[in-house]
Design a protein around this motif. Structure first.
Motif, PDB file in Angstrom:
ATOM      1  N   ALA A  89       0.812  -1.218   0.000  1.00  0.00           N
ATOM      2  CA  ALA A  89       0.000   0.000   0.000  1.00  0.00           C
ATOM      3  C   ALA A  89       0.847   1.270   0.000  1.00  0.00           C
ATOM      4  CB  ALA A  89      -0.942  -0.007   1.203  1.00  0.00           C
ATOM      5  N   ILE A  90       1.952   1.267   0.756  1.00  0.00           N
ATOM      6  CA  ILE A  90       2.693   2.525   0.934  1.00  0.00           C
ATOM      7  C   ILE A  90       3.955   2.618   0.094  1.00  0.00           C
ATOM      8  CG2 ILE A  90       1.793   2.677   3.279  1.00  0.00           C
ATOM      9  CD1 ILE A  90       4.603   2.125   4.315  1.00  0.00           C
ATOM     10  N   ALA A  91       4.459   1.501  -0.407  1.00  0.00           N
ATOM     11  CA  ALA A  91       5.683   1.571  -1.215  1.00  0.00           C
ATOM     12  C   ALA A  91       5.526   2.502  -2.418  1.00  0.00           C
ATOM     13  CB  ALA A  91       6.112   0.173  -1.661  1.00  0.00           C
ATOM     14  N   PRO A  92       4.390   2.491  -3.135  1.00  0.00           N
ATOM     15  CA  PRO A  92       4.247   3.416  -4.271  1.00  0.00           C
ATOM     16  C   PRO A  92       4.305   4.890  -3.877  1.00  0.00           C
ATOM     17  CG  PRO A  92       2.624   1.645  -4.415  1.00  0.00           C
ATOM     18  CD  PRO A  92       3.240   1.551  -3.064  1.00  0.00           C
ATOM     19  N   LEU A  93       4.106   5.204  -2.610  1.00  0.00           N
ATOM     20  CA  LEU A  93       4.189   6.597  -2.169  1.00  0.00           C
ATOM     21  C   LEU A  93       5.637   7.055  -2.009  1.00  0.00           C
ATOM     22  CD1 LEU A  93       1.457   6.588   0.626  1.00  0.00           C
ATOM     23  CD2 LEU A  93       1.173   7.235  -1.773  1.00  0.00           C
ATOM     24  N   PHE A  94       6.544   6.111  -1.741  1.00  0.00           N
ATOM     25  CA  PHE A  94       7.920   6.465  -1.416  1.00  0.00           C
ATOM     26  C   PHE A  94       8.929   6.100  -2.510  1.00  0.00           C
ATOM     27  CE2 PHE A  94       5.799   6.177   2.677  1.00  0.00           C
ATOM     28  CZ  PHE A  94       6.325   7.256   3.376  1.00  0.00           C
ATOM     29  N   GLU A  95       8.751   4.921  -3.116  1.00  0.00           N
ATOM     30  CA  GLU A  95       9.787   4.425  -4.025  1.00  0.00           C
ATOM     31  C   GLU A  95      10.033   5.322  -5.236  1.00  0.00           C
ATOM     32  OE1 GLU A  95       9.054   0.352  -4.953  1.00  0.00           O
ATOM     33  OE2 GLU A  95       9.638  -0.359  -2.959  1.00  0.00           O
ATOM     34  N   PRO A  96       9.006   5.990  -5.814  1.00  0.00           N
ATOM     35  CA  PRO A  96       9.307   6.862  -6.960  1.00  0.00           C
ATOM     36  C   PRO A  96      10.282   7.995  -6.627  1.00  0.00           C
ATOM     37  CG  PRO A  96       6.969   6.375  -6.895  1.00  0.00           C
ATOM     38  CD  PRO A  96       7.549   5.847  -5.620  1.00  0.00           C
ATOM     39  N   SER A  97      10.343   8.402  -5.366  1.00  0.00           N
ATOM     40  CA  SER A  97      11.253   9.493  -4.998  1.00  0.00           C
ATOM     41  C   SER A  97      12.605   8.998  -4.521  1.00  0.00           C
ATOM     42  CB  SER A  97      10.611  10.364  -3.905  1.00  0.00           C
ATOM     43  OG  SER A  97      10.416   9.616  -2.717  1.00  0.00           O
ATOM     44  N   PHE A  98      12.763   7.672  -4.329  1.00  0.00           N
ATOM     45  CA  PHE A  98      14.069   7.143  -3.958  1.00  0.00           C
ATOM     46  C   PHE A  98      15.047   7.359  -5.106  1.00  0.00           C
ATOM     47  CE2 PHE A  98      12.269   3.659  -0.925  1.00  0.00           C
ATOM     48  CZ  PHE A  98      12.020   4.635   0.027  1.00  0.00           C
ATOM     49  N   ILE A  99      16.296   7.652  -4.777  1.00  0.00           N
ATOM     50  CA  ILE A  99      17.296   7.806  -5.830  1.00  0.00           C
ATOM     51  C   ILE A  99      17.581   6.447  -6.466  1.00  0.00           C
ATOM     52  CG2 ILE A  99      18.327   9.793  -4.647  1.00  0.00           C
ATOM     53  CD1 ILE A  99      20.653   7.928  -3.843  1.00  0.00           C
ATOM     54  N   ALA A 100      18.104   6.451  -7.668  1.00  0.00           N
ATOM     55  CA  ALA A 100      18.368   5.203  -8.389  1.00  0.00           C
ATOM     56  C   ALA A 100      19.459   4.380  -7.742  1.00  0.00           C
ATOM     57  CB  ALA A 100      18.747   5.515  -9.840  1.00  0.00           C
ATOM     58  N   ASP A 101      20.244   4.979  -6.856  1.00  0.00           N
ATOM     59  CA  ASP A 101      21.362   4.282  -6.217  1.00  0.00           C
ATOM     60  C   ASP A 101      21.026   3.818  -4.811  1.00  0.00           C
ATOM     61  OD1 ASP A 101      23.417   4.541  -8.311  1.00  0.00           O
ATOM     62  OD2 ASP A 101      23.147   6.680  -7.970  1.00  0.00           O
ATOM     63  N   SER A 102      19.751   3.866  -4.437  1.00  0.00           N
ATOM     64  CA  SER A 102      19.301   3.289  -3.173  1.00  0.00           C
ATOM     65  C   SER A 102      18.857   1.857  -3.447  1.00  0.00           C
ATOM     66  CB  SER A 102      18.151   4.108  -2.592  1.00  0.00           C
ATOM     67  OG  SER A 102      17.582   3.452  -1.482  1.00  0.00           O
ATOM     68  N   CYS A 103      19.481   0.897  -2.783  1.00  0.00           N
ATOM     69  CA  CYS A 103      19.231  -0.511  -3.087  1.00  0.00           C
ATOM     70  C   CYS A 103      18.724  -1.242  -1.844  1.00  0.00           C
ATOM     71  CB  CYS A 103      20.508  -1.180  -3.592  1.00  0.00           C
ATOM     72  SG  CYS A 103      21.347  -0.268  -4.912  1.00  0.00           S
ATOM     73  N   ALA A 104      18.303  -2.482  -2.048  1.00  0.00           N
ATOM     74  CA  ALA A 104      17.785  -3.384  -1.013  1.00  0.00           C
ATOM     75  C   ALA A 104      16.313  -3.103  -0.742  1.00  0.00           C
ATOM     76  CB  ALA A 104      18.579  -3.287   0.288  1.00  0.00           C
ATOM     77  N   CYS A 105      15.514  -4.183  -0.722  1.00  0.00           N
ATOM     78  CA  CYS A 105      14.067  -4.126  -0.470  1.00  0.00           C
ATOM     79  C   CYS A 105      13.346  -3.214  -1.462  1.00  0.00           C
ATOM     80  CB  CYS A 105      13.769  -3.673   0.956  1.00  0.00           C
ATOM     81  SG  CYS A 105      12.103  -4.124   1.510  1.00  0.00           S
ATOM     82  N   ILE A 106      13.883  -3.131  -2.682  1.00  0.00           N
ATOM     83  CA  ILE A 106      13.218  -2.444  -3.782  1.00  0.00           C
ATOM     84  C   ILE A 106      13.266  -3.404  -4.968  1.00  0.00           C
ATOM     85  CG2 ILE A 106      13.208  -0.435  -5.295  1.00  0.00           C
ATOM     86  CD1 ILE A 106      14.755   1.073  -3.150  1.00  0.00           C
ATOM     87  N   LYS A 107      12.140  -3.622  -5.599  1.00  0.00           N
ATOM     88  CA  LYS A 107      12.075  -4.605  -6.671  1.00  0.00           C
ATOM     89  C   LYS A 107      13.119  -4.305  -7.753  1.00  0.00           C
ATOM     90  CE  LYS A 107       8.830  -6.933  -9.780  1.00  0.00           C
ATOM     91  NZ  LYS A 107       7.434  -6.988 -10.258  1.00  0.00           N
ATOM     92  N   GLY A 108      13.924  -5.309  -8.073  1.00  0.00           N
ATOM     93  CA  GLY A 108      14.949  -5.175  -9.094  1.00  0.00           C
ATOM     94  C   GLY A 108      16.232  -4.524  -8.626  1.00  0.00           C
ATOM     95  N   ARG A 109      16.327  -4.227  -7.324  1.00  0.00           N
ATOM     96  CA  ARG A 109      17.523  -3.556  -6.815  1.00  0.00           C
ATOM     97  C   ARG A 109      18.162  -4.373  -5.699  1.00  0.00           C
ATOM     98  NH1 ARG A 109      16.168   2.891  -6.285  1.00  0.00           N
ATOM     99  NH2 ARG A 109      14.746   3.094  -8.057  1.00  0.00           N
ATOM    100  N   GLY A 110      18.643  -5.543  -6.065  1.00  0.00           N
ATOM    101  CA  GLY A 110      19.346  -6.401  -5.123  1.00  0.00           C
ATOM    102  C   GLY A 110      20.837  -6.159  -5.151  1.00  0.00           C
ATOM    103  N   THR A 111      21.596  -7.144  -4.703  1.00  0.00           N
ATOM    104  CA  THR A 111      23.050  -6.983  -4.616  1.00  0.00           C
ATOM    105  C   THR A 111      23.686  -6.854  -6.003  1.00  0.00           C
ATOM    106  OG1 THR A 111      23.286  -9.399  -4.496  1.00  0.00           O
ATOM    107  CG2 THR A 111      23.209  -8.190  -2.423  1.00  0.00           C
TER     108      THR A 111
END
Length: 382
Positions: A89-111
């Motif tokens: 419910a809340i991830a769509p509110l925050f993830e669009p503003s995360f920078i592209a270099d923030s990783c972990a617990c974001i779909k497609g942004r693993g190690t």
């Protein structure tokens, strides 16, 4: 500020959260017990959520010793469904503003994504390794155990305007997992956890349990202002995976100033750098990040990880060996280290297993005939 209309949790939303929760865990004891009376259990949980009477049940805690001793907290299965419900419910509110270099617990942004981003920044800063550059490696001391509940909830409340979801966030953030905690595993392993790493030793209102989906996502929310400061104000190439950070510049003094700026920012939210793990190094000597060693024009797995893998596989029975060996082969396929791939493949070959032509996975066990001493080209590992 994002404003949402109050909403009610629907049956479809709860089922979607349930399916997310059971993914890769359907055969666990807790998941099977919940599935025995699936409809009744989900409808009962839905009724509690809609009435606002749901509260987290006591969590289980155990200790892991590899790579180092630490506590791991496991919520009950029905509570983990709520974690997924809140995240969806809340991830769509925050993830669009995360920078592209923030990783972990974001779909497609693993190690692998994090290592690829760092390699890309290194090539750019050094003009494809033709010029020198330096890296600042930084780590936050006892990160999850130092997060302030009030600061975290204020950050969440700025964007989460759905009363139902905000109330669930409040319960997850302010939950005292130590209350009625269920101790699992061996007490002697718990005794090995350093006191400053244990939630049992932290002050009230501080610390998130390691092991919950909600904690991992909340960690990204908590550090997003730091990410924005580094990218917008310091303007440095930068990658972060949870609390492990790397910055790049050609001048060490610029990185020293960046470290001071990071210390100042972290102090405002109750965090501090782990000074023993914070240093500046020559990028050409290799950068150790998320299990990868990134060097000029090549990449390999961390040597310590490789040594542990060889020891574990050598002592592993065949049923477990197949899955673990394929996992390590998949990992090293992305690191670019041919020697490490061959070392893993050789162990499988010596046990009598066939491998595919690219040494990417075990195919089947060889038949033990006189001809097996003649290695076909696609499994030659020596």
């Amino acid at each position: 500020m994002i404003t949402l209309q109050p909403s009610r949790i629907t049956v479809a939303e709860l089922f979607e959260a349930y399916y997310d929760c059971r993914r890769h865990k359907r055969t666990t004891r807790s998941a099977l017990a919940f599935e025995v009376n699936l409809e009744d259990n989900l409808m009962g949980l839905l009724a509690e959520l809609q009435a606002g009477t749901w509260s987290p049940a006591p969590a289980s805690v155990f200790a892991i010793t590899r790579p180092k001793p630490r506590e791991v907290w496991a919520a009950q299965f029905r509570d983990r469904i709520v974690h997924h419900l809140v995240y969806r419910a809340i991830a769509p509110l925050f993830e669009p503003s995360f920078i592209a270099d923030s990783c972990a617990c974001i779909k497609g942004r693993g190690t692998l994504y994090a290592a690829d981003r760092l390699a890309r920044h290194l090539r750019s800063a050094t003009e494809n390794w033709s010029k020198p550059a330096f890296v600042l490696k930084a780590d936050i001391a006892n990160f999850f155990g130092s997060i302030r509940h009030t600061d975290l909830f204020s950050t969440l409340a700025y964007k989460v305007k759905d009363p139902t979801m905000l109330d669930l966030c409040r319960k997850l953030v302010f939950q005292d997992v130590r209350q009625d905690a269920i101790l699992r595993g061996r007490p002697k392993d718990m005794a090995r956890v350093p006191p400053h790493k244990s939630l049992f030793q932290t002050a009230p209102g501080i610390g998130l349990p390691i092991g919950n989906l909600s904690s991992q996502f909340f960690a990204n929310v908590y550090l997003d202002p730091l990410d924005q400061m580094i990218k917008r104000r310091l303007r440095l190439p930068y990658v972060r995976y949870v609390d492990d950070m790397v910055m790049i510049h050609r001048e060490p003094k610029v990185l020293l100033a960046a470290a001071d700026a990071i210390r100042a920012h972290l102090a405002t939210i109750g965090l501090a750098l782990a000074e023993s793990k914070t240093f500046i190094a020559d990028a050409a000597k290799g950068v150790d990040f998320v299990g990868h060693i990134i060097r000029p024009h090549r990449r390999s797995g961390r040597p310590k990880t490789h040594r542990v893998a060889i020891r574990r596989l050598a002592a592993m029975p065949n049923p477990d060996f197949i899955a673990s060996c394929n996992s390590y082969l998949g990992l090293y396929r992305h690191t670019g280290s041919r020697a490490q791939i061959i070392a893993i493949a050789r162990g499988a070959h010596q046990r009598g297993f066939k491998l595919d032509k690219g040494l990417t996975k075990i195919k089947m066990k060889r038949e033990h005939t006189e001809a097996t001493d003649m290695n076909p080209p696609y499994i030659r590992c020596r």
